[in-house]
Scaffold this active site. Structure first.
Site, PDB file in Angstrom:
ATOM      1  N   GLU A   1       0.847  -1.198   0.000  1.00 55.66           N
ATOM      2  CA  GLU A   1       0.000   0.000   0.000  1.00 55.66           C
ATOM      3  C   GLU A   1       0.884   1.249   0.000  1.00 55.66           C
ATOM      4  O   GLU A   1       1.821   1.364   0.783  1.00 55.66           O
ATOM      5  CB  GLU A   1      -0.866  -0.030   1.273  1.00 55.66           C
ATOM      6  CG  GLU A   1      -1.692   1.216   1.509  1.00 55.66           C
ATOM      7  CD  GLU A   1      -2.472   1.152   2.829  1.00 55.66           C
ATOM      8  OE1 GLU A   1      -2.587   0.065   3.437  1.00 55.66           O
ATOM      9  OE2 GLU A   1      -2.959   2.207   3.264  1.00 55.66           O
TER      10      GLU A   1
ATOM     11  N   HIS B   1       3.693   1.661   2.788  1.00 60.52           N
ATOM     12  CA  HIS B   1       3.632   0.485   3.669  1.00 60.52           C
ATOM     13  C   HIS B   1       4.054  -0.715   2.832  1.00 60.52           C
ATOM     14  O   HIS B   1       3.345  -1.087   1.883  1.00 60.52           O
ATOM     15  CB  HIS B   1       2.199   0.224   4.139  1.00 60.52           C
ATOM     16  CG  HIS B   1       1.613   1.286   5.011  1.00 60.52           C
ATOM     17  ND1 HIS B   1       1.683   1.247   6.381  1.00 60.52           N
ATOM     18  CD2 HIS B   1       0.921   2.409   4.708  1.00 60.52           C
ATOM     19  CE1 HIS B   1       1.059   2.304   6.894  1.00 60.52           C
ATOM     20  NE2 HIS B   1       0.589   3.017   5.895  1.00 60.52           N
TER      21      HIS B   1
ATOM     22  N   ASP C   1       0.338   5.128   0.513  1.00 61.29           N
ATOM     23  CA  ASP C   1      -0.579   6.206   0.880  1.00 61.29           C
ATOM     24  C   ASP C   1      -0.030   7.535   0.365  1.00 61.29           C
ATOM     25  O   ASP C   1       0.832   8.139   0.996  1.00 61.29           O
ATOM     26  CB  ASP C   1      -0.768   6.257   2.398  1.00 61.29           C
ATOM     27  CG  ASP C   1      -1.456   5.003   2.918  1.00 61.29           C
ATOM     28  OD1 ASP C   1      -2.158   4.348   2.122  1.00 61.29           O
ATOM     29  OD2 ASP C   1      -1.286   4.674   4.102  1.00 61.29           O
TER      30      ASP C   1
ATOM     31  N   GLU D   1      -3.083  11.126   3.106  1.00 65.12           N
ATOM     32  CA  GLU D   1      -4.044  10.907   4.193  1.00 65.12           C
ATOM     33  C   GLU D   1      -4.040  12.232   4.925  1.00 65.12           C
ATOM     34  O   GLU D   1      -3.008  12.638   5.472  1.00 65.12           O
ATOM     35  CB  GLU D   1      -3.592   9.797   5.118  1.00 65.12           C
ATOM     36  CG  GLU D   1      -3.699   8.429   4.487  1.00 65.12           C
ATOM     37  CD  GLU D   1      -3.525   7.347   5.539  1.00 65.12           C
ATOM     38  OE1 GLU D   1      -4.530   6.784   5.990  1.00 65.12           O
ATOM     39  OE2 GLU D   1      -2.382   7.102   5.911  1.00 65.12           O
TER      40      GLU D   1
END
Ligand code: NAG
Ligand code: NAG
Ligand code: NAG
Ligand code: NAG
Ligand code: NAG
Ligand code: NAG
Length: 417
Positions: A214, A230, A216, A219
């Protein structure tokens, strides 16, 4: 022979989860693909909301649910993967009723929906489909950049408007037990290995988690922002069980994050700060490789912003005496589990294979999103992110993402002054 064939077809029909009669109409969301040589060209994409936001009910009886996020699987209809597929129908859904609207290149998502004076929680999560509308658009981002405009001005403390990439399957796991696939939003996974009623559109009767790499990109709310890869030491969608789902399982749940406030710069991002969140701005994220080609190894993730036609360099922060404005191997050394799962190189491989673009808005009744915007990570106090307060005082909270472009580094945004 004809009879045999017909029988075979019937068997196929009853063993596959069925697609219902309510049509699924994907909202169009214009995006662009860019290159240094040819500039940006329109890309006729659309979005699909997660499968669990679609009605999923017993064949022949729409009032009996096969399960949802809150209840989990219906144990009678879904005792096994096969019986669930035989007994259940997945229907099309109405996007406005989930707080999702698109217009041209712009997508608005609401956390709450108020209809005739009654407020409900909608929490939409949607995925970008390719031009065929049948599969997810696979973004291959090594040695590339992605930019988008965002309006976070109404995302108060405790809210999170997110734009991220996850290594879901292009088809959403379409197969014998999941004929719907990406067209109905199946196949979600992320580095938290969350346990949902379905994995790749198949009943999750063992209570496994769906893990995958993942990235990101974004956010954030109006007060705080984080950029966080991640890594997982697997490729594609991995069904974890037991220890492999945990905090020292196959995925790094904390990530190697960059949040300017948490790193000491309290005047960079926020209302009337350097990046002024009371107005729309452009966010650019660049994935730099060691040899400046798409076959190289990811060595750096860079961030910059554009607002009022001016390029704003990322915040420069001081990490143990060194000035830092991007994610590098050196910066991520202190994120020990990220490193253990393979670090930037590992997330880079996923970015090279292709990942799905995900848009979400959510709140957090357990921890009030303190990890993002409070207790050293941002200026919010530790209780104002309580969803009950947000619902009472800011039921209109929403996020807008627009003007999404990806391609060669430097090709997706206006360099302005
Ligand atoms: C559908 O299920 C409900 C709840 O179990 C039941 O009351 C109803 O009679 C069923 N309808 C049909 C057409 O079977
Ligand atoms: C809202 O009210 C209008 C007018 O009374 C009605 O037609 C509509 O069905 C209502 N919608 C919902 C979701 O209750
Ligand atoms: C991934 O990491 C977990 C936890 O450290 C370990 O048990 C597993 O063997 C690793 N798998 C691979 C393929 O490296
Ligand atoms: C960074 O912090 C260290 C102390 O941790 C300090 O000695 C140094 O002057 C700072 N550097 C900058 C550029 O602010
Ligand atoms: C936190 O902020 C809210 C909203 O501004 C305020 O009502 C509340 O009193 C604050 N709580 C604390 C402990 O400061
Ligand atoms: C994921 C989460 O915690 N969602 C919460 C958002 O806020 C509403 C109340 O406004 C809660 O019911 C949800 O659980």
């Amino acid at each position: 022979m004809a009879r045999l064939l017909a029988a075979a077809c019937l068997i196929h029909l009853v063993t596959a989860q069925q697609i219902g009669k309510i049509p699924e109409i994907h909202p169009k969301l214009q995006t662009w693909k860019c290159s240094t040589l040819t500039g940006c060209v329109p890309h006729d994409t659309s979005i699909v909301i997660d499968a669990l936001s679609h009605p999923l009910h017993e064949v022949g009886n729409s009032s009996v649910s096969c399960g949802n996020w809150d209840t989990g699987l219906n144990p009678t209809l879904c005792a096994t993967e096969e019986s669930c597929a035989e007994n259940c129908v997945l229907e099309g859904t109405d996007y406005a009723s989930h707080g999702v609207q698109t217009r041209g290149d712009s997508l608005v998502m609401h956390q709450y929906l108020t209809v005739n004076g009654t407020t409900s929680v909608v929490t939409p999560r949607v995925y970008l489909l390719d031009e065929s509308g049948k599969n997810y658009d696979m973004l291959r981002m090594l040695n590339q950049e992605i930019s988008f405009d965002v309006d976070v001005s109404s995302l108060v403390c405790g809210m999170n408007g997110a734009l991220y990439l996850a290594e879901m399957e292009e088809s959403g796991g379409r197969g014998a037990l999941n004929p719907a696939g990406a067209q109905y939003g199946t196949g979600y996974c992320d580095a938290q290995c969350s346990v949902d009623p379905w994995i790749n559109g198949v009943a999750n009767v063992d209570g496994a988690g769906a893990c995958c790499n993942e990235m990101d990109l974004w956010e954030a709310n109006a007060l705080s922002t984080a950029l966080t890869p991640h890594a997982c030491n697997i490729s594609g969608v991995y069904s974890c069980e037991g220890d492999s789902c945990g905090s020292d399982g196959v995925c790094d749940k904390s990530g190697c994050g960059f949040n300017p406030y948490a790193l000491g710069d309290h005047d960079y991002y926020g209302y009337k700060e350097v990046v002024d969140t009371s107005k729309r701005f452009t966010v650019v994220t660049q994935f730099v490789t060691d040899d400046q080609t798409a076959s190289g190894s990811l060595t750096e993730i860079r961030r910059l912003y554009v607002q009022n036609n001016k390029v704003i360099q990322n915040a420069v922060v001081n990490v143990t005496g060194t000035e830092v404005d991007s994610l590098t191997n050196e910066y991520c050394e202190s994120a020990s589990y990220f490193e253990e799962m393979g670090g930037l190189k590992q997330i880079g491989k996923a970015l090279g294979r292709g990942m799905v673009l995900i848009f979400a808005i959510w709140n957090d009744s357990g921890a009030y999103m303190n990890w993002l915007d409070s207790e050293g990570s941002g200026p919010c106090n530790s209780t104002e992110g309580n969803p009950a307060l947000i619902e009472a005082e800011h039921p209109g909270t929403s996020v807008t993402f627009a003007n999404i472009r990806w391609g060669d580094i430097g090709s997706t945004y206006s360099h302005g002054q």
